[in-house]
Design an enzyme around this catalytic site. Structure first.
Site, PDB file in Angstrom:
ATOM      1  N   ARG A 120      63.820  35.884 -26.115  1.00 16.50           N
ATOM      2  CA  ARG A 120      61.978  36.825 -26.035  1.00 16.50           C
ATOM      3  C   ARG A 120      62.761  37.961 -26.690  1.00 16.50           C
ATOM      4  O   ARG A 120      63.922  38.191 -26.551  1.00 16.50           O
ATOM      5  CB  ARG A 120      61.752  36.658 -25.079  1.00 16.50           C
ATOM      6  CG  ARG A 120      61.374  35.841 -24.060  1.00 16.50           C
ATOM      7  CD  ARG A 120      60.357  35.817 -22.898  1.00 16.50           C
ATOM      8  NE  ARG A 120      61.192  36.804 -22.104  1.00 16.50           N
ATOM      9  CZ  ARG A 120      61.944  36.280 -21.132  1.00 16.50           C
ATOM     10  NH1 ARG A 120      62.174  34.704 -20.764  1.00 16.50           N
ATOM     11  NH2 ARG A 120      62.205  37.240 -20.388  1.00 16.50           N
ATOM     12  N   TYR A 269      60.703  31.814 -31.998  1.00 18.59           N
ATOM     13  CA  TYR A 269      60.709  31.340 -31.198  1.00 18.59           C
ATOM     14  C   TYR A 269      59.887  31.304 -29.842  1.00 18.59           C
ATOM     15  O   TYR A 269      59.143  32.377 -29.621  1.00 18.59           O
ATOM     16  CB  TYR A 269      62.283  32.528 -30.751  1.00 18.59           C
ATOM     17  CG  TYR A 269      62.714  32.581 -29.215  1.00 18.59           C
ATOM     18  CD1 TYR A 269      63.227  31.315 -28.723  1.00 18.59           C
ATOM     19  CD2 TYR A 269      62.279  33.085 -28.027  1.00 18.59           C
ATOM     20  CE1 TYR A 269      64.250  30.670 -27.059  1.00 18.59           C
ATOM     21  CE2 TYR A 269      62.642  32.933 -26.832  1.00 18.59           C
ATOM     22  CZ  TYR A 269      63.478  31.510 -26.289  1.00 18.59           C
ATOM     23  OH  TYR A 269      63.689  31.411 -25.129  1.00 18.59           O
ATOM     24  N   LYS A 278      54.034  32.843 -22.842  1.00 13.72           N
ATOM     25  CA  LYS A 278      53.904  34.064 -21.505  1.00 13.72           C
ATOM     26  C   LYS A 278      53.239  35.601 -22.341  1.00 13.72           C
ATOM     27  O   LYS A 278      52.262  36.115 -21.133  1.00 13.72           O
ATOM     28  CB  LYS A 278      55.754  34.715 -21.921  1.00 13.72           C
ATOM     29  CG  LYS A 278      57.432  33.738 -21.901  1.00 13.72           C
ATOM     30  CD  LYS A 278      57.189  33.269 -19.919  1.00 13.72           C
ATOM     31  CE  LYS A 278      58.438  32.528 -19.638  1.00 13.72           C
ATOM     32  NZ  LYS A 278      58.250  32.590 -18.838  1.00 13.72           N
ATOM     33  N   HIS A 298      54.527  33.931 -12.309  1.00 14.55           N
ATOM     34  CA  HIS A 298      55.616  33.947 -13.295  1.00 14.55           C
ATOM     35  C   HIS A 298      56.263  32.161 -11.647  1.00 14.55           C
ATOM     36  O   HIS A 298      57.003  32.657 -11.164  1.00 14.55           O
ATOM     37  CB  HIS A 298      56.617  34.551 -13.102  1.00 14.55           C
ATOM     38  CG  HIS A 298      57.404  34.295 -14.252  1.00 14.55           C
ATOM     39  ND1 HIS A 298      59.190  34.216 -14.360  1.00 14.55           N
ATOM     40  CD2 HIS A 298      57.777  32.576 -14.876  1.00 14.55           C
ATOM     41  CE1 HIS A 298      59.299  34.326 -14.781  1.00 14.55           C
ATOM     42  NE2 HIS A 298      59.080  32.998 -15.731  1.00 14.55           N
ATOM     43  N   SER A 320      64.229  33.248 -14.913  1.00  7.85           N
ATOM     44  CA  SER A 320      64.462  32.458 -15.498  1.00  7.85           C
ATOM     45  C   SER A 320      65.708  31.674 -15.624  1.00  7.85           C
ATOM     46  O   SER A 320      66.634  33.160 -15.493  1.00  7.85           O
ATOM     47  CB  SER A 320      64.237  33.300 -17.336  1.00  7.85           C
ATOM     48  OG  SER A 320      63.122  33.206 -17.350  1.00  7.85           O
ATOM     49  N   CYS A 322      67.430  30.447 -13.415  1.00  8.71           N
ATOM     50  CA  CYS A 322      67.297  31.146 -11.837  1.00  8.71           C
ATOM     51  C   CYS A 322      67.314  29.895 -10.714  1.00  8.71           C
ATOM     52  O   CYS A 322      67.266  29.540  -9.580  1.00  8.71           O
ATOM     53  CB  CYS A 322      66.558  31.880 -10.742  1.00  8.71           C
ATOM     54  SG  CYS A 322      67.639  33.427 -11.363  1.00  8.71           S
ATOM     55  N   ASP A 345      57.229  26.583 -13.891  1.00 12.92           N
ATOM     56  CA  ASP A 345      56.953  27.910 -14.765  1.00 12.92           C
ATOM     57  C   ASP A 345      55.666  29.038 -14.022  1.00 12.92           C
ATOM     58  O   ASP A 345      56.143  30.295 -13.838  1.00 12.92           O
ATOM     59  CB  ASP A 345      57.029  28.104 -16.300  1.00 12.92           C
ATOM     60  CG  ASP A 345      57.901  29.704 -17.018  1.00 12.92           C
ATOM     61  OD1 ASP A 345      58.881  30.130 -16.446  1.00 12.92           O
ATOM     62  OD2 ASP A 345      57.127  29.376 -17.560  1.00 12.92           O
ATOM     63  N   ARG A 440      66.813  25.020 -25.596  1.00  6.71           N
ATOM     64  CA  ARG A 440      65.871  25.281 -24.751  1.00  6.71           C
ATOM     65  C   ARG A 440      65.225  23.434 -25.065  1.00  6.71           C
ATOM     66  O   ARG A 440      65.257  23.047 -25.879  1.00  6.71           O
ATOM     67  CB  ARG A 440      64.304  25.436 -25.223  1.00  6.71           C
ATOM     68  CG  ARG A 440      65.168  26.971 -24.909  1.00  6.71           C
ATOM     69  CD  ARG A 440      64.203  27.662 -23.289  1.00  6.71           C
ATOM     70  NE  ARG A 440      64.423  28.399 -23.034  1.00  6.71           N
ATOM     71  CZ  ARG A 440      63.948  29.558 -21.695  1.00  6.71           C
ATOM     72  NH1 ARG A 440      63.009  28.321 -21.162  1.00  6.71           N
ATOM     73  NH2 ARG A 440      63.967  30.797 -21.418  1.00  6.71           N
TER      74      ARG A 440
END
Length: 659
Positions: A120, A269, A278, A298, A320, A322, A345, A440
């Protein structure tokens, strides 16, 4: 007269042997003039390569028509989400060298991006409103704002007009009708994404509910407008890197709330190009939620069933990388406990007529961080990705499997590995990771072995608890509970965590990440806090209890003090019992913490220093108060609700009175 585009040629070659009638249609469509707009008062039809123009609702057709004129594609493909269509798209991507098959896995593919397009790009992500303060708080004392980027609508118009005209020349424009959430649910929203990237189409088919049934449900209703281009019209002026079309120098991701519109240019991406994720689900989603009185967050959603067969649902916010996906797909170590996954997510949550908060996962797939995922950390994710998955920027083994950091003990390391940068015979000695830290997997959620039976329920699942958390190596307890809703909102507002590789930040810097939403707020964070606080004033609501967890506390030797992963079920068990009203908590300076012995440690294989895990170093927490106050003062300033500052004052008093 028109001519065969590159995609037409590829489709023709494929269809000659799989579907001769489709091949004839391609040839027929290829000789149509590319005519858009109206001729002699009659609407003309663009050069449709796939799909039916007259099946588009009028509002959608008008939106597409505008952007055909703007972007000037050679052909148009109206997506139906079918298996046949997906097979064609994967064939195109393979022919173009954008993906390659992974023979050791079932229908799995590897994409390698341009190294300049791997994450991002928060610094190039903007929200356009007439008033800056509608989008971001105005920082004080010359501080650089960290809570989003505003752009003047006129300036954005200039930027977009420098990029989009003619940007799809020589390419096919894809029209993607998609639903965020179960099609037809009152909690769901519909979008139309226009893109020139078949990689985006293939990924959106995994990540959203896509196809003709979405158009039927939409009818002439409103939808979120999503325009995306890789920004590389044909013929190319410069060669591609990794056969990956993108334009990093000109990348911009923009949101126009007044028009319910997203415009993204230059990046292929996921977070920048899969606009349902997002951009829609969180940035515009949070604006829609404020307008309509709900939450777009989120957060993962999991189901937790205890040994007596009683079940509760929990939503949890983590930055993200975590451990969100690991928690959402946990295999509990506590006997008799069962975890099911609703989403890993994003959560859309709304109070029903009975005052119960209900949540849906608006997504249809998982777009997970690969490094660190393994059979030891997340066996359910590993089972999920064995088929029908698109991997991006992971490494590849010579025998056609995937590899990334964390799989050292689960792969035959004598098998040669090619890194994401195409370095053959990669070894650790190279000093560079085999897979990009933000590599990913994009995989269907339905393949997860522990998906909750109600994960597609149109009504959503009832939420009993909300958890906040992050990577805090020092001083923050394993678990504590908010005193009340207002205190819980303060806990979310003051969240801090180490930065991750999902954005362009480098190193493990402790950053403020309120609600794990710092990169995703669609509007002024101060107003967002007011929105959350407003629910404590509304009668008849069953407000969930709020918690903060920290799996990542370290001892003086730098080792993790809590084993984590499946053992986190012991913490969830305590939360479960607290939401049932069990008296197993005591007051501390930061919140309600477990009474001694109330966390079930039976069967825990390693010795844990529970006293150390819950110790509250006074000096550290005094500094925490100073840091949080500075952050609020500089970043949120006059937009900070007084209730949040009141909670900070209360925390300061409690910390100062600690022994």
């Amino acid at each position: 007269m028109g001519s065969l585009t590159i995609q037409s040629k590829v489709l023709l070659e494929h269809s000659k042997r799989t579907d001769p009638s489709f091949a004839c249609r391609i040839l027929k469509e290829a000789v149509k003039p590319v005519c858009i707009g109206r001729q002699n008062g009659v609407a003309s039809v663009p050069n449709i390569l796939y799909g039916k123009w007259n099946k588009l609702p009028n509002k959608v057709r008008n939106y597409v028509d505008e952007n055909i004129k703007l972007c000037n594609p050679s052909t148009v493909h109206i997506c139906d989400g079918s298996d046949k269509e997906n097979e064609l798209l994967l064939y195109i991507l393979q022919k173009d060298g954008m993906i390659k098959p992974l023979p050791k896995l079932q229908n799995c593919w590897l994409a390698r991006t341009d190294p300049g397009d791997v994450a991002r790009v928060e610094s190039k992500t903007f929200i356009a409103t007439e008033k800056m303060q509608d989008t971001i708080p105005i920082p004080k004392n010359g501080a650089v704002g960290q809570l989003g980027h505003w752009i003047d609508p006129d300036d954005l118009e200039t930027e977009l007009n420098m990029r989009f005209p003619g940007c799809m020349k020589g390419r096919t424009m894809y029209i993607i009708p998609f639903s965020m959430g179960p099609v037809g649910s009152s909690l769901s929203k519909i979008g139309i994404e226009i893109t020139d990237s078949p990689y985006v189409v293939a990924s959106m088919r995994i990540m959203t509910r896509m196809g003709g049934n979405v158009l039927e449900t939409l009818g002439e209703g409103d939808f979120i407008k999503c325009l995306h281009s890789v920004g590389r019209p044909l013929p190319l002026k410069e060669p591609l890197n990794n056969n990956w079309p993108c334009n990093p120098k000109e990348t911009i991701i923009s949101h126009i709330p007044e028009r319910n519109e997203i415009c993204s240019f230059g990046s292929g991406y996921g977070g920048n190009s899969l606009l349902g994720k997002k951009c829609f689900a969180l940035r515009l989603g949070s604006i829609l939620a404020k307008r309509e009185g709900w939450f777009a967050e989120h957060m993962l959603i999991l189901g937790l069933e205890n040994s007596q067969g009683k079940k509760k649902y929990i939503a949890a916010a983590f930055p993200s990388a975590c451990g969100k996906t690991n928690l959402a797909m946990m295999n509990p170590t506590l006997p008799g406990y069962k975890v099911t996954c609703v989403g890993d997510d994003i959560a859309w949550m709304k109070f029903d007529k009975n005052g119960q908060l209900r949540a849906i996962n608006p997504e249809f797939g998982f777009f997970g961080v690969a490094p660190g995922t393994s059979m030891s950390t997340n066996p359910n994710a590993m089972e999920t990705i064995k088929k029908n998955t698109i991997f991006t920027n992971v490494a590849e083994t010579e025998d056609g499997d995937v590899y990334w950091e964390g799989l050292e003990k689960e792969r035959d390391m004598s098998t040669p590995i090619t890194s994401w940068l195409r370095v053959r015979n990669w070894t650790k000695d190279s000093g560079k990771p085999a897979a990009h830290p933000n590599s990913r997997f994009c995989t269907p959620a339905s393949q997860c072995p522990i998906m909750d039976p109600e994960w597609e329920s149109p009504e959503g699942v009832p939420i009993d608890a909300i958890i906040f958390g992050g990577r805090r190596p020092a001083g923050v307890p394993l678990i504590y509970e908010a005193f009340n809703w207002q205190h819980g909102v303060f806990m979310g507002a003051s969240m801090r965590s180490e930065a991750t590789a999902a954005a362009e930040h480098k190193g493990k810097v402790i950053m403020n990440d309120p609600f794990a939403m710092r990169p995703f707020f669609g509007y002024n964070f101060g107003h967002y806090l007011k929105h959350w606080l407003s629910f404590q004033e509304k009668p008849g609501l069953n407000l969930p209890k709020i918690y903060h967890v920290n799996w990542f506390r370290k001892d003086d030797q730098g080792s993790f003090m809590w084993p984590g992963f499946g053992e986190n079920s012991r913490v969830l068990d305590w939360i479960f019992r607290r939401t049932d009203g069990e008296d197993c908590a005591q007051k501390s300076a930061v919140g309600m913490v477990p009474t001694p012995g109330s966390i079930n440690l039976e069967g825990l294989k390693e010795k844990v220093d529970m006293e150390g895990l819950f110790s509250l170093p006074k000096e550290m927490w005094q500094q925490e108060v100073v840091d949080v106050r500075k952050y609020f003062d500089q970043q949120v300033a006059e937009d900070l609700p007084p209730e949040i500052m009141e909670e900070l004052h209360n925390l300061e008093k409690r910390v100062d009175s600690m022994l």
